[in-house]
Design a protein around this motif. Structure first.
Motif, PDB file in Angstrom:
ATOM      1  N   LEU A   1     -21.227   4.296  34.955  1.00 20.59           N
ATOM      2  CA  LEU A   1     -20.659   4.262  36.350  1.00 20.59           C
ATOM      3  C   LEU A   1     -19.082   4.618  36.137  1.00 20.59           C
ATOM      4  CD1 LEU A   1     -20.102   3.847  39.313  1.00 20.59           C
ATOM      5  CD2 LEU A   1     -20.325   1.515  38.752  1.00 20.59           C
ATOM      6  N   ALA A   2     -18.607   3.825  34.792  1.00 17.12           N
ATOM      7  CA  ALA A   2     -17.277   3.778  34.747  1.00 17.12           C
ATOM      8  C   ALA A   2     -16.740   5.318  34.142  1.00 17.12           C
ATOM      9  CB  ALA A   2     -16.606   2.878  33.484  1.00 17.12           C
ATOM     10  N   GLU A   3     -17.849   5.810  33.335  1.00 17.86           N
ATOM     11  CA  GLU A   3     -17.624   7.339  32.678  1.00 17.86           C
ATOM     12  C   GLU A   3     -17.731   8.228  34.034  1.00 17.86           C
ATOM     13  OE1 GLU A   3     -20.452  10.620  30.516  1.00 17.86           O
ATOM     14  OE2 GLU A   3     -20.326   8.243  29.705  1.00 17.86           O
ATOM     15  N   TYR A   4     -18.625   8.099  34.976  1.00 15.06           N
ATOM     16  CA  TYR A   4     -18.696   8.797  36.217  1.00 15.06           C
ATOM     17  C   TYR A   4     -17.381   8.955  36.973  1.00 15.06           C
ATOM     18  CZ  TYR A   4     -20.034  10.497  40.754  1.00 15.06           C
ATOM     19  OH  TYR A   4     -20.124  11.146  41.785  1.00 15.06           O
ATOM     20  N   SER A   5     -16.748   7.357  37.084  1.00 16.26           N
ATOM     21  CA  SER A   5     -15.566   7.483  37.868  1.00 16.26           C
ATOM     22  C   SER A   5     -14.360   8.171  37.602  1.00 16.26           C
ATOM     23  CB  SER A   5     -15.471   5.836  37.959  1.00 16.26           C
ATOM     24  OG  SER A   5     -16.425   5.127  38.769  1.00 16.26           O
ATOM     25  N   ASN A   6     -14.588   8.377  36.228  1.00 15.09           N
ATOM     26  CA  ASN A   6     -13.225   9.062  35.679  1.00 15.09           C
ATOM     27  C   ASN A   6     -13.511  10.707  35.259  1.00 15.09           C
ATOM     28  OD1 ASN A   6     -11.398   6.946  35.582  1.00 15.09           O
ATOM     29  ND2 ASN A   6     -12.917   6.082  34.072  1.00 15.09           N
ATOM     30  N   ASP A   7     -14.618  10.966  35.693  1.00 15.51           N
ATOM     31  CA  ASP A   7     -15.328  12.324  35.209  1.00 15.51           C
ATOM     32  C   ASP A   7     -14.279  13.427  36.090  1.00 15.51           C
ATOM     33  OD1 ASP A   7     -17.574  14.293  34.339  1.00 15.51           O
ATOM     34  OD2 ASP A   7     -17.000  14.642  36.481  1.00 15.51           O
ATOM     35  N   GLU A   8     -13.969  14.167  35.330  1.00 15.30           N
ATOM     36  CA  GLU A   8     -12.650  15.327  35.970  1.00 15.30           C
ATOM     37  C   GLU A   8     -13.475  15.893  36.972  1.00 15.30           C
ATOM     38  OE1 GLU A   8     -10.457  17.977  33.365  1.00 15.30           O
ATOM     39  OE2 GLU A   8     -10.443  16.463  31.863  1.00 15.30           O
ATOM     40  N   GLU A   9     -14.555  16.491  37.030  1.00 12.27           N
ATOM     41  CA  GLU A   9     -15.319  17.107  38.305  1.00 12.27           C
ATOM     42  C   GLU A   9     -15.614  16.323  39.357  1.00 12.27           C
ATOM     43  OE1 GLU A   9     -16.981  20.421  40.190  1.00 12.27           O
ATOM     44  OE2 GLU A   9     -15.808  20.208  38.221  1.00 12.27           O
ATOM     45  N   HIS A  10     -15.935  15.150  39.014  1.00 11.17           N
ATOM     46  CA  HIS A  10     -16.184  13.898  40.033  1.00 11.17           C
ATOM     47  C   HIS A  10     -14.752  13.655  40.902  1.00 11.17           C
ATOM     48  CE1 HIS A  10     -15.791   9.620  41.344  1.00 11.17           C
ATOM     49  NE2 HIS A  10     -16.788  10.162  42.269  1.00 11.17           N
TER      50      HIS A  10
ATOM     51  N   THR B   1     -25.476  17.257  37.825  1.00  6.81           N
ATOM     52  CA  THR B   1     -25.269  17.599  37.003  1.00  6.81           C
ATOM     53  C   THR B   1     -24.397  17.037  35.787  1.00  6.81           C
ATOM     54  OG1 THR B   1     -23.629  19.109  37.163  1.00  6.81           O
ATOM     55  CG2 THR B   1     -26.039  19.913  37.580  1.00  6.81           C
ATOM     56  N   ARG B   2     -23.627  16.199  36.238  1.00 15.75           N
ATOM     57  CA  ARG B   2     -22.751  15.275  35.254  1.00 15.75           C
ATOM     58  C   ARG B   2     -23.555  14.527  34.247  1.00 15.75           C
ATOM     59  NH1 ARG B   2     -19.524  18.539  35.110  1.00 15.75           N
ATOM     60  NH2 ARG B   2     -18.074  17.303  33.863  1.00 15.75           N
ATOM     61  N   PRO B   3     -23.178  14.523  33.130  1.00 16.69           N
ATOM     62  CA  PRO B   3     -23.896  13.897  31.987  1.00 16.69           C
ATOM     63  C   PRO B   3     -24.172  12.429  32.185  1.00 16.69           C
ATOM     64  CG  PRO B   3     -21.868  14.566  31.120  1.00 16.69           C
ATOM     65  CD  PRO B   3     -21.793  14.879  32.406  1.00 16.69           C
TER      66      PRO B   3
END
Length: 139
Positions: free
Chosen positions: A70-79, A35-37
């Motif tokens: 990928l960079a955004e996902y790598s730093n995503d708080e929920e991830h 569900t992450r953007p």
């Protein structure tokens, strides 16, 4: 979201003392990240081909539209929370690969097995290994 161009691929092995209920919870938590953007798709599961999996028991793939995603996902708080609270305490060994599927566009003329990054990697690795073995024993 556009067609995924980047695959974040993780092969892992759980610690020996991790029970099936905990493994199932880890898989559930990882799958919830779809569900992450920045994420187009997440898949995770246990391999059913143990003779080819080496020391790994599970695989996780995250499809993303770009390297920036990928960079955004790598730093995503929920991830980072799932990684810290579920993966880190339960996983013994992990390898991560990030691959790009080339240029976006119509690939209808390309066979499906070549379009699939994971299958392509396995197929080309098998060919490379066969070449190495044949070259080694031809002396």
């Amino acid at each position: 979201m556009s067609s995924p161009a980047v695959e974040h691929v993780i092969l892992l092995r759980f610690k020996e003392d991790v029970d099936e209920a905990t493994k199932a919870e880890v898989v559930k938590q990882v799958r919830s990240l779809d569900t992450r953007p920045s994420v187009a798709r997440i898949r995770m599961g246990e391999t059913f081909t143990t003779d080819r999996a080496g020391e790994y028991t599970h695989a996780l793939t995250v499809a993303l539209p770009s390297r920036e995603a990928l960079a955004e996902y790598s730093n995503d708080e929920e991830h980072l929370r799932v990684k810290r609270d579920y993966l880190a305490p339960n996983v013994e060994k992990l390898v991560c690969l990030d691959i790009e599927d080339g240029k976006a566009g119509d690939k209808s003329d390309v066979p499906t097995w070549i379009r699939c990054p994971f299958t392509r990697t396995v197929a080309f690795s098998t060919v490379a290994l066969a070449g190495f073995v044949l070259g080694r024993y031809r002396r």
